[in-house]
Design an enzyme around this catalytic site. Sequence first.
Site, mmCIF file in Angstrom:
data_model
loop_
_atom_site.group_PDB
_atom_site.id
_atom_site.type_symbol
_atom_site.label_atom_id
_atom_site.label_comp_id
_atom_site.label_asym_id
_atom_site.label_seq_id
_atom_site.Cartn_x
_atom_site.Cartn_y
_atom_site.Cartn_z
ATOM 1 N N SER A 67 1.138 61.522 91.410
ATOM 2 C CA SER A 67 1.714 60.191 91.774
ATOM 3 C C SER A 67 1.211 59.825 93.011
ATOM 4 O O SER A 67 1.408 58.555 93.210
ATOM 5 C CB SER A 67 2.989 60.192 91.480
ATOM 6 O OG SER A 67 3.437 60.027 90.037
ATOM 7 N N LYS A 70 -1.056 56.763 93.243
ATOM 8 C CA LYS A 70 -0.564 55.382 92.808
ATOM 9 C C LYS A 70 -0.522 54.278 94.048
ATOM 10 O O LYS A 70 -0.817 52.980 93.768
ATOM 11 C CB LYS A 70 1.020 55.614 92.331
ATOM 12 C CG LYS A 70 0.984 56.100 90.850
ATOM 13 C CD LYS A 70 2.498 56.485 90.194
ATOM 14 C CE LYS A 70 2.575 57.042 89.178
ATOM 15 N NZ LYS A 70 4.069 57.477 89.051
ATOM 16 N N TYR A 195 -6.773 56.972 83.873
ATOM 17 C CA TYR A 195 -5.462 57.293 84.798
ATOM 18 C C TYR A 195 -5.598 58.918 84.662
ATOM 19 O O TYR A 195 -5.172 59.401 85.922
ATOM 20 C CB TYR A 195 -4.424 56.963 83.790
ATOM 21 C CG TYR A 195 -3.106 57.377 84.385
ATOM 22 C CD1 TYR A 195 -2.600 56.522 85.320
ATOM 23 C CD2 TYR A 195 -2.310 58.304 83.801
ATOM 24 C CE1 TYR A 195 -1.239 56.997 86.090
ATOM 25 C CE2 TYR A 195 -0.865 58.714 84.337
ATOM 26 C CZ TYR A 195 -0.537 57.900 85.318
ATOM 27 O OH TYR A 195 0.696 58.278 85.911
ATOM 28 N N TYR A 247 10.417 58.662 93.823
ATOM 29 C CA TYR A 247 10.969 58.250 92.611
ATOM 30 C C TYR A 247 12.485 57.866 92.861
ATOM 31 O O TYR A 247 12.619 57.276 93.738
ATOM 32 C CB TYR A 247 10.978 59.624 91.698
ATOM 33 C CG TYR A 247 9.668 60.388 91.916
ATOM 34 C CD1 TYR A 247 8.387 59.861 91.530
ATOM 35 C CD2 TYR A 247 9.562 61.744 92.215
ATOM 36 C CE1 TYR A 247 7.320 60.515 91.496
ATOM 37 C CE2 TYR A 247 8.459 62.345 91.834
ATOM 38 C CZ TYR A 247 7.387 61.778 91.792
ATOM 39 O OH TYR A 247 6.074 62.542 91.710
ATOM 40 N N VAL A 265 3.675 65.297 91.329
ATOM 41 C CA VAL A 265 4.366 66.304 90.787
ATOM 42 C C VAL A 265 3.452 67.598 90.996
ATOM 43 O O VAL A 265 3.709 68.627 90.579
ATOM 44 C CB VAL A 265 4.340 66.215 89.230
ATOM 45 C CG1 VAL A 265 5.466 65.397 88.647
ATOM 46 C CG2 VAL A 265 3.194 65.452 88.270
HETATM 47 N N1 GLN Z 1 -0.131 62.182 86.204
HETATM 48 C C1 GLN Z 1 1.424 62.309 86.138
HETATM 49 C C2 GLN Z 1 2.227 61.659 85.152
HETATM 50 O O1 GLN Z 1 1.605 60.628 84.724
HETATM 51 C C3 GLN Z 1 1.766 61.835 87.597
HETATM 52 C C4 GLN Z 1 3.414 61.900 87.591
HETATM 53 C C5 GLN Z 1 3.895 62.046 88.882
HETATM 54 O O2 GLN Z 1 3.256 62.849 89.882
HETATM 55 N N2 GLN Z 1 5.176 61.865 89.115
HETATM 56 O O3 GLN Z 1 2.941 62.182 84.496
#
Ligand code: GLN
Length: 311
Positions: A67, A70, A195, A247, A265
Site C-alpha cells: 500500500s 498508493k 495493480y 488505515y 502490509v
Molecule cells: N496489495 C495489497 C492489497 O491490495 C496492499 C494492501 C496493503 O498494503 N494494505 O491487498
Amino acid sequence: MKMLCQSSEELNELVMEAKACTKHGKVADYIPALAKSNQHDLSVAIHYPDGRCVSAGNVGKKFTLQSVSKVISLALVLMDWGPEYVFEHVGMEPTGDPFNSIIKLETIAPSKPLNPMINAGALVVTHMIKGKTIEERFQRLLAFVRELANENTIHYCEDVASSEFETAYLNRSLCYFLKQHNAINEDIEQLMDLYTKQCAIEMNCLDLARIGVVFAMDGVDLFTGKQVIPVDIARICKTFMVTCGMYNASGEFAIKIGIPAKSGVSGGIMGAVPGRYGIGIFGPALDEKGNSIAGIKLLELLSKNYKLSMF
Ligand code: GLN
C-alpha cells in the site's frame, strides 16, 4: 532537545528497543508469498535533504511496497490528469474502515471510493495511470519510482506479484463492484495484473527514505535540484498520508506520532517529516490493523526523541 538523529549507533538503540514488540505481531499471510517474511526483522533509514543518511538494522533487505505504492501512483495520476479530474473519481475523506473494506462503497458512494488510500480508491487510481498497454502503464510507474528513489535498479518481485494476482479475490470483488457502477471500464484481469505489479515493486528502506525526503521537501529532489513532483501534488499526497495513510489507525497515529506516513502490509512504512527528512522502515510483523508493529513503536520513539510531530 535534539532535532536530528546524528549517528547509526543512536538509531540502533531505538531499533533494539522497538524490536522487542515484533513478537506481538504477525506477518501478513493473505498474500501467500508475504508469509515467508521474517517476523523479527526491523530496519530503518533516515534520509536528510543534504544527502546524508543514517540507518540501522538489516538495511539492505528488500521488501515490496504494497500500500505504500498508493501514494506514488496517486502522485503520478495527479500529474497525468490534474487534481480536478482525479477527485471527480475518488474522494478525499477517511473511512475509519479497514483498507480492504467494501462497505462504504455500497452504503455511501458506489462509483466513487472515499479516498485513494483504501484499496477501492487505489484501484480507481491505478485504473487512471495513462498509457496504451498494461506494460507501458507499469513502466511509466516504475520509471517514476526509480526517479523518486534515484535508483535505476528498482524492479518488482514476480513471486509476490503472481502470489497476489492468484489470490486477490477481494480486490477483484471491489473491481467488479466498481465496474458495475462505471467507475472502472477496463478488463479486470488486466487491471489486477497492473495493480499487483505496482504493489510488488521492491526496494530497501534506504530507497524508501529517499522517496520520503522528496515528499518532505515539497517534491524537490535536492540532489538534482529538480521539481519531480509539483508542490501542490506533494502537498495533497502528504495530506492523505496524515488523514488515511495508516488505515483506520490514522487518527491515533496523528496524535501519537504526528507526521505524514504510509504503511503497507509487507511491513513497510514511508514517513515524510515536512521540511526535515524522509524515513523508510521495514518491519513485517503487523498489528491487528495491518501496520508494522515495531515500525510504529520505532516512529513513536523517534517522534518523542526528535520532536517530529507537526501539530
Ligand atoms: N496489495 C495489497 C492489497 O491490495 C496492499 C494492501 C496493503 O498494503 N494494505 O491487498
